[in-house]
Write a protein that holds these residues in place. Structure first.
Motif, PDB file in Angstrom:
ATOM      1  N   TYR A 195       0.852  -1.183   0.000  1.00  0.00           N
ATOM      2  CA  TYR A 195       0.000   0.000   0.000  1.00  0.00           C
ATOM      3  C   TYR A 195       0.887   1.232   0.000  1.00  0.00           C
ATOM      4  CZ  TYR A 195      -4.113  -2.780   1.246  1.00  0.00           C
ATOM      5  OH  TYR A 195      -5.148  -3.683   1.250  1.00  0.00           O
ATOM      6  N   GLU A 196       0.341   2.364  -0.474  1.00  0.00           N
ATOM      7  CA  GLU A 196       1.064   3.623  -0.376  1.00  0.00           C
ATOM      8  C   GLU A 196       0.124   4.707   0.111  1.00  0.00           C
ATOM      9  OE1 GLU A 196       2.697   4.515  -4.204  1.00  0.00           O
ATOM     10  OE2 GLU A 196       0.778   5.117  -5.042  1.00  0.00           O
ATOM     11  N   VAL A 197       0.693   5.628   0.868  1.00  0.00           N
ATOM     12  CA  VAL A 197      -0.058   6.764   1.388  1.00  0.00           C
ATOM     13  C   VAL A 197      -0.331   7.716   0.230  1.00  0.00           C
ATOM     14  CG1 VAL A 197       0.078   8.755   2.930  1.00  0.00           C
ATOM     15  CG2 VAL A 197       0.949   6.536   3.685  1.00  0.00           C
ATOM     16  N   ILE A 198      -1.527   8.293   0.215  1.00  0.00           N
ATOM     17  CA  ILE A 198      -1.877   9.304  -0.783  1.00  0.00           C
ATOM     18  C   ILE A 198      -1.700  10.664  -0.109  1.00  0.00           C
ATOM     19  CG2 ILE A 198      -3.646  10.195  -2.317  1.00  0.00           C
ATOM     20  CD1 ILE A 198      -5.012   7.412  -2.069  1.00  0.00           C
ATOM     21  N   ASN A 199      -0.718  11.427  -0.580  1.00  0.00           N
ATOM     22  CA  ASN A 199      -0.477  12.754  -0.022  1.00  0.00           C
ATOM     23  C   ASN A 199      -1.631  13.692  -0.363  1.00  0.00           C
ATOM     24  OD1 ASN A 199       2.043  12.151   1.154  1.00  0.00           O
ATOM     25  ND2 ASN A 199       3.063  12.402  -0.819  1.00  0.00           N
ATOM     26  N   PRO A 200      -1.802  14.791   0.385  1.00  0.00           N
ATOM     27  CA  PRO A 200      -2.903  15.732   0.115  1.00  0.00           C
ATOM     28  C   PRO A 200      -2.924  16.255  -1.321  1.00  0.00           C
ATOM     29  CG  PRO A 200      -1.895  16.232   2.229  1.00  0.00           C
ATOM     30  CD  PRO A 200      -1.057  15.173   1.587  1.00  0.00           C
ATOM     31  N   GLU A 246       4.637   7.364   1.416  1.00  0.00           N
ATOM     32  CA  GLU A 246       5.288   6.181   1.988  1.00  0.00           C
ATOM     33  C   GLU A 246       4.611   4.898   1.533  1.00  0.00           C
ATOM     34  OE1 GLU A 246       5.466   3.957   6.317  1.00  0.00           O
ATOM     35  OE2 GLU A 246       4.285   5.764   6.070  1.00  0.00           O
ATOM     36  N   ARG A 247       5.418   3.878   1.269  1.00  0.00           N
ATOM     37  CA  ARG A 247       4.888   2.552   0.942  1.00  0.00           C
ATOM     38  C   ARG A 247       5.104   1.626   2.126  1.00  0.00           C
ATOM     39  NH1 ARG A 247       5.638   0.716  -5.323  1.00  0.00           N
ATOM     40  NH2 ARG A 247       4.485   2.453  -6.184  1.00  0.00           N
ATOM     41  N   PHE A 248       4.171   0.708   2.315  1.00  0.00           N
ATOM     42  CA  PHE A 248       4.286  -0.272   3.389  1.00  0.00           C
ATOM     43  C   PHE A 248       3.583  -1.545   2.964  1.00  0.00           C
ATOM     44  CE2 PHE A 248       0.501   2.231   4.112  1.00  0.00           C
ATOM     45  CZ  PHE A 248      -0.455   1.330   4.532  1.00  0.00           C
ATOM     46  N   GLU A 249       3.910  -2.644   3.649  1.00  0.00           N
ATOM     47  CA  GLU A 249       3.342  -3.944   3.327  1.00  0.00           C
ATOM     48  C   GLU A 249       2.421  -4.410   4.440  1.00  0.00           C
ATOM     49  OE1 GLU A 249       6.713  -6.477   2.753  1.00  0.00           O
ATOM     50  OE2 GLU A 249       7.092  -5.720   0.738  1.00  0.00           O
ATOM     51  N   VAL A 250       1.365  -5.115   4.041  1.00  0.00           N
ATOM     52  CA  VAL A 250       0.407  -5.671   4.995  1.00  0.00           C
ATOM     53  C   VAL A 250       0.103  -7.100   4.569  1.00  0.00           C
ATOM     54  CG1 VAL A 250      -1.911  -5.466   5.962  1.00  0.00           C
ATOM     55  CG2 VAL A 250      -0.632  -3.405   5.401  1.00  0.00           C
ATOM     56  N   GLY A 256      -3.841   6.638  10.052  1.00  0.00           N
ATOM     57  CA  GLY A 256      -5.165   7.027   9.576  1.00  0.00           C
ATOM     58  C   GLY A 256      -5.150   7.782   8.260  1.00  0.00           C
ATOM     59  N   GLU A 257      -3.969   7.958   7.651  1.00  0.00           N
ATOM     60  CA  GLU A 257      -3.886   8.656   6.367  1.00  0.00           C
ATOM     61  C   GLU A 257      -4.530   7.807   5.271  1.00  0.00           C
ATOM     62  OE1 GLU A 257       0.253  10.911   6.136  1.00  0.00           O
ATOM     63  OE2 GLU A 257       0.494   8.853   6.881  1.00  0.00           O
ATOM     64  N   SER A 258      -4.994   8.453   4.211  1.00  0.00           N
ATOM     65  CA  SER A 258      -5.577   7.741   3.076  1.00  0.00           C
ATOM     66  C   SER A 258      -4.500   6.939   2.363  1.00  0.00           C
ATOM     67  CB  SER A 258      -6.204   8.725   2.090  1.00  0.00           C
ATOM     68  OG  SER A 258      -7.300   9.366   2.684  1.00  0.00           O
TER      69      SER A 258
END
Length: 98
Positions: free
Chosen positions: A6-11, A17-21, A37-39
């Motif tokens: 997944y990656e965070v969607i900036n405003p 940032e990318r992270f794994e789940v 809690g970021e999108s």
């Protein structure tokens, strides 16, 4: 269970940032970062497939001393300071810096 990226969607809409789940395939897709809690959005990435040419197969093959010898390689393992013992292949049984 599969690992999803997944990656965070900036405003401003740019990727962050990318992270794994690790999730079940039946679990719903995340829409928020589990900690901040970021999108977020799921990123499509190449799947890991274990086969004849995979890293796991190479490690298994290269850790098999008899197989290494059969393939024409010589393997030495450090036994003490400056001394190496042959474990596979042709060549001297012992190499020493003395």
């Amino acid at each position: 269970m599969p690992t999803y990226v997944y990656e965070v969607i900036n405003p401003d809409g740019t990727p962050g940032e990318r992270f794994e789940v690790i999730q079940r395939m039946s679990d719903p897709v995340l829409t928020e970062h589990p900690k901040t809690g970021e999108s977020v959005r799921r990123v499509i990435s190449a799947a890991f497939i274990s086969g004849k040419w995979s890293d796991s197969e190479a490690k298994r093959t290269l850790n098999d001393d008899k197989r290494l010898g059969d393939l024409g390689f010589t393997k030495y393992v450090k036994s003490s300071k400056g001394t190496y013992e042959k474990r596979a292949g042709d060549g001297p049984d012992l190499i020493s810096s003395d």
